[in-house]
Design a protein around this motif. Sequence first.
Motif, mmCIF file in Angstrom:
data_model
loop_
_atom_site.group_PDB
_atom_site.id
_atom_site.type_symbol
_atom_site.label_atom_id
_atom_site.label_comp_id
_atom_site.label_asym_id
_atom_site.label_seq_id
_atom_site.Cartn_x
_atom_site.Cartn_y
_atom_site.Cartn_z
ATOM 1 N N ASP A 45 0.842 -1.189 0.000
ATOM 2 C CA ASP A 45 0.000 0.000 0.000
ATOM 3 C C ASP A 45 0.876 1.238 0.000
ATOM 4 N N GLY A 46 0.251 2.370 -0.150
ATOM 5 C CA GLY A 46 0.978 3.623 -0.084
ATOM 6 C C GLY A 46 1.133 4.263 -1.442
ATOM 7 N N PRO A 47 1.954 5.301 -1.497
ATOM 8 C CA PRO A 47 2.125 6.038 -2.744
ATOM 9 C C PRO A 47 2.785 5.181 -3.825
ATOM 10 N N ALA A 48 2.429 5.482 -5.085
ATOM 11 C CA ALA A 48 2.994 4.773 -6.227
ATOM 12 C C ALA A 48 3.038 5.719 -7.422
ATOM 13 N N VAL A 49 3.889 5.404 -8.368
ATOM 14 C CA VAL A 49 3.999 6.177 -9.597
ATOM 15 C C VAL A 49 3.047 5.575 -10.619
ATOM 16 N N ASN A 50 2.164 6.388 -11.184
ATOM 17 C CA ASN A 50 1.243 5.909 -12.213
ATOM 18 C C ASN A 50 1.974 5.877 -13.551
ATOM 19 N N VAL A 51 2.183 4.670 -14.096
ATOM 20 C CA VAL A 51 2.923 4.508 -15.341
ATOM 21 C C VAL A 51 2.021 4.081 -16.489
ATOM 22 N N THR A 52 0.708 4.168 -16.295
ATOM 23 C CA THR A 52 -0.238 3.708 -17.299
ATOM 24 C C THR A 52 -0.047 4.434 -18.627
ATOM 25 N N GLY A 53 0.158 5.728 -18.613
ATOM 26 C CA GLY A 53 0.252 6.488 -19.849
ATOM 27 C C GLY A 53 1.658 6.811 -20.300
ATOM 28 N N LEU A 54 2.675 6.220 -19.673
ATOM 29 C CA LEU A 54 4.053 6.557 -20.043
ATOM 30 C C LEU A 54 4.412 5.964 -21.404
ATOM 31 N N SER A 55 5.227 6.676 -22.140
ATOM 32 C CA SER A 55 5.630 6.271 -23.479
ATOM 33 C C SER A 55 6.597 5.085 -23.456
ATOM 34 N N GLU A 56 6.356 4.163 -24.356
ATOM 35 C CA GLU A 56 7.245 2.998 -24.503
ATOM 36 C C GLU A 56 8.611 3.431 -25.024
ATOM 37 N N ARG A 57 8.646 4.518 -25.768
ATOM 38 C CA ARG A 57 9.917 5.009 -26.297
ATOM 39 C C ARG A 57 10.744 5.686 -25.207
ATOM 40 N N ARG A 58 10.082 6.303 -24.246
ATOM 41 C CA ARG A 58 10.800 6.983 -23.161
ATOM 42 C C ARG A 58 11.233 6.004 -22.074
ATOM 43 N N GLY A 108 13.571 -0.272 -4.167
ATOM 44 C CA GLY A 108 12.861 -0.217 -5.449
ATOM 45 C C GLY A 108 11.870 0.924 -5.424
ATOM 46 N N ILE A 109 10.979 0.915 -6.394
ATOM 47 C CA ILE A 109 9.941 1.932 -6.460
ATOM 48 C C ILE A 109 8.636 1.264 -6.866
ATOM 49 N N VAL A 110 7.555 1.630 -6.195
ATOM 50 C CA VAL A 110 6.245 1.045 -6.474
ATOM 51 C C VAL A 110 5.597 1.823 -7.618
ATOM 52 N N VAL A 111 5.124 1.085 -8.630
ATOM 53 C CA VAL A 111 4.450 1.700 -9.765
ATOM 54 C C VAL A 111 3.077 1.060 -9.934
ATOM 55 N N VAL A 112 2.168 1.801 -10.559
ATOM 56 C CA VAL A 112 0.825 1.315 -10.854
ATOM 57 C C VAL A 112 0.640 1.360 -12.363
ATOM 58 N N ASP A 113 0.271 0.218 -12.933
ATOM 59 C CA ASP A 113 -0.033 0.128 -14.364
ATOM 60 C C ASP A 113 -1.451 -0.412 -14.479
ATOM 61 N N GLY A 114 -2.406 0.479 -14.740
ATOM 62 C CA GLY A 114 -3.807 0.074 -14.746
ATOM 63 C C GLY A 114 -4.235 -0.237 -13.326
ATOM 64 N N ASP A 115 -4.666 -1.477 -13.089
ATOM 65 C CA ASP A 115 -5.058 -1.914 -11.746
ATOM 66 C C ASP A 115 -3.962 -2.714 -11.057
ATOM 67 N N ASP A 116 -2.841 -2.920 -11.716
ATOM 68 C CA ASP A 116 -1.758 -3.747 -11.178
ATOM 69 C C ASP A 116 -0.681 -2.879 -10.540
ATOM 70 N N ARG A 117 -0.140 -3.362 -9.430
ATOM 71 C CA ARG A 117 0.958 -2.682 -8.730
ATOM 72 C C ARG A 117 2.211 -3.542 -8.832
ATOM 73 N N TYR A 118 3.343 -2.884 -9.090
ATOM 74 C CA TYR A 118 4.612 -3.583 -9.236
ATOM 75 C C TYR A 118 5.681 -2.897 -8.400
ATOM 76 N N LEU A 119 6.611 -3.695 -7.921
ATOM 77 C CA LEU A 119 7.819 -3.165 -7.296
ATOM 78 C C LEU A 119 8.916 -3.259 -8.363
ATOM 79 N N VAL A 120 9.413 -2.124 -8.798
ATOM 80 C CA VAL A 120 10.399 -2.058 -9.868
ATOM 81 C C VAL A 120 11.770 -1.821 -9.251
ATOM 82 N N GLU A 121 12.731 -2.683 -9.609
ATOM 83 C CA GLU A 121 14.083 -2.581 -9.075
ATOM 84 C C GLU A 121 15.108 -2.793 -10.182
ATOM 85 N N VAL A 122 16.273 -2.189 -10.018
ATOM 86 C CA VAL A 122 17.402 -2.446 -10.908
ATOM 87 C C VAL A 122 18.318 -3.414 -10.176
#
Length: 125
Positions: A45-58, A108-122
Motif C-alpha cells: 500500500d501507499g504512494p505509487a507512480v502511475n505509469v499507465t500512460g508513459l511512453s514505450e519510447r521513453r 525499489g519503487i512502487v508503480v501502478v499500471d492500470g489496476d496492477d501494482r509492481y515493485l520495480v528494481e534495478v
Amino acid sequence: MRPITRRAIAGFAVVVLALLALGALPSLLGSGEPYYLTATPTDADGPAVNVTGLSERRYPYLTEAIDSGRSAPYRRGPVGLKETFSHSPFDERQGLVARNPDARLNGGIVVVDGDDRYLVEVGRA
C-alpha cells in the motif's frame, strides 16, 4: 575548389563521422555483469507512480519489465563513457523517483499500471 573550402568540408566530415561513431559506440562498450530492470507484482500500500500512460519510447526497460517481468540486459561501460551517451535502466529508475519520491520501497519503487501494482528494481540476475 579553394584549399580553405576543401579543409572546411573535410573538417565538417570528420565532425559528422565522430558524432556518428559516438552514437554507435556505446552499444559496443558493454562490459561486466548485466543489469536488469525487474517488475515484481506487489500488494504494498501507499504512494505509487502511475505509469499507465508513459511512453514505450521513453521507458523501454520499464515497459519490457512490466510485460515480461524482466527487461533486456544492460551492461555498463568500462570507463563511464557509455553511461554518458546511452539510455539505461538507472535513468528510468531515477525518472520514476523524480515523479514521486515517496513511492520508494526497499531499494525499489512502487508503480501502478492500470489496476496492477509492481515493485520495480534495478539489479543483476
